[in-house]
Design a protein around this motif. Sequence first.
Motif, short mmCIF file in Angstrom:
data_model
loop_
_atom_site.label_atom_id
_atom_site.label_comp_id
_atom_site.label_asym_id
_atom_site.label_seq_id
_atom_site.Cartn_x
_atom_site.Cartn_y
_atom_site.Cartn_z
N SER A 48 -3.01 2.47 14.28
CA SER A 48 -2.28 3.73 14.26
C SER A 48 -2.25 4.28 12.84
N ARG A 49 -2.73 5.54 12.69
CA ARG A 49 -2.69 6.18 11.37
C ARG A 49 -1.24 6.38 10.92
N GLY A 50 -0.36 6.71 11.87
CA GLY A 50 1.03 6.88 11.52
C GLY A 50 1.64 5.61 10.97
N LEU A 51 1.34 4.47 11.60
CA LEU A 51 1.87 3.18 11.14
C LEU A 51 1.28 2.83 9.78
N LEU A 52 -0.01 3.11 9.58
CA LEU A 52 -0.66 2.82 8.30
C LEU A 52 0.00 3.61 7.17
N LEU A 53 0.22 4.90 7.38
CA LEU A 53 0.83 5.74 6.36
C LEU A 53 2.29 5.35 6.12
N THR A 54 3.00 4.99 7.19
CA THR A 54 4.38 4.55 7.03
C THR A 54 4.44 3.27 6.19
N THR A 55 3.52 2.36 6.44
CA THR A 55 3.47 1.12 5.67
C THR A 55 3.13 1.40 4.21
N LEU A 56 2.19 2.34 3.96
CA LEU A 56 1.86 2.71 2.59
C LEU A 56 3.07 3.31 1.88
N GLN A 83 12.81 0.79 11.12
CA GLN A 83 12.96 1.38 12.44
C GLN A 83 11.72 2.19 12.82
N ALA A 84 11.19 2.94 11.85
CA ALA A 84 9.98 3.74 12.12
C ALA A 84 8.80 2.83 12.45
N GLY A 85 8.67 1.73 11.70
CA GLY A 85 7.58 0.80 11.98
C GLY A 85 7.70 0.18 13.36
N ARG A 86 8.90 -0.18 13.76
CA ARG A 86 9.13 -0.76 15.09
C ARG A 86 8.84 0.25 16.19
N GLU A 87 9.20 1.52 15.96
CA GLU A 87 8.93 2.54 16.97
C GLU A 87 7.44 2.76 17.17
#
Length: 373
Positions: A191-199, A303-307
């Motif tokens: 997931s690009r969203g998860l990758l960017l959130t992690t960054l 929370q965002a990562g878990r979602e």
Amino acid sequence: MIAMAAVMGIGRFVYTLILPGMMEGLGLSPADAGLIASANYLGYLVGAIAAAGGWAHGRERSIMLWGLVANVVLSAAMGVTTSLTVFMIIRFLAGVTSAFVMIFLTSIVFSHLAAASRNDLQAIHFGGVGLGIAASSAMMAALIAFQADWRAGWLGSAALSVIGLIVAAVVVRDGTAAGSGDRREPELPQSRGLLLTTLSYGLFGFGYVITATFLIAIVRAGEAGRLFEALVWLITGVAAIASPFVLSWLARRIGLLGAYAVGCLVEAVGVAASVSLGGYVGPLLGGVLLGGTFVGITLLGLQAGREMAPQSPRRALAIMTAAFGLGQILGPIAAGYIADWAGNYILASTIAALVLLSAALVALRAGAAAKSP
């Protein structure tokens, strides 16, 4: 909440409060102080990566409790040595411990809250970080009144942490809730969203930790007095208790990553203020804005990562924590050497503020990516 106060608010962040006394008493340079801090964060990274595996399946409670035992022992050990190398080893092990307790305790708490449809209570759990910071500040103020040195600070921290251990042993009676811990989690989704959130979470780790490590050293450089140092950290802790509640309230109105970005922007202002305003105002404002954001940002990021990985919540928690830990390793090392070179913490704090701005922008892009098909 009380267990988080022991292992995070005290076991992890009391170093910031005790650090100026260690620097004066032992002749440690900012670079030395940064190395000790980064050893702790390296341990945090190693612990987070180790927690991502399946080896702890079904043993979350026992690992968490043994981690709290180790937290007591390692805090006391810091008060009985003067070796830089030994300090680094102890803080590395304390970092592993804090990651284990944070991840496994949080997975237990979050699973039970989800089963009870009470995710609104997650903020109470993370408010424990601020509670521990405030408690350690009150402890140090009492020790200052008796003219105790930095060693007493570590031994007192160990004594306070025993309370957290006892409470957790009595109150946390189960592991993860039924239905959440009865299977091994699948791999994280691509997931690009998860990758960017992690960054973004890693950038946040770098940006916040410089002030979180050196705030009281900045106050000490201003010669405002040891009681003022304890006051600044007390205010930071009180603000940190409120932080997850305030940012969770904002998240319900503008979304998790929107509130996360706002928190990073506000914290950037506090980081800059801590070194640019000077006197009493700068450190106090820096403490309020740091405390009032960093715990809430930490919660919203998780929370965002878990979602974004609903089938693998513990893996998401671990990978986010690992990114956070990597940022924390680099931050104190960079800040310590920059402070040695510059003779103050202004440049290091300015860089930290810019990194926090970057974290906010990346989080906003992550939110947009998560919404796109």
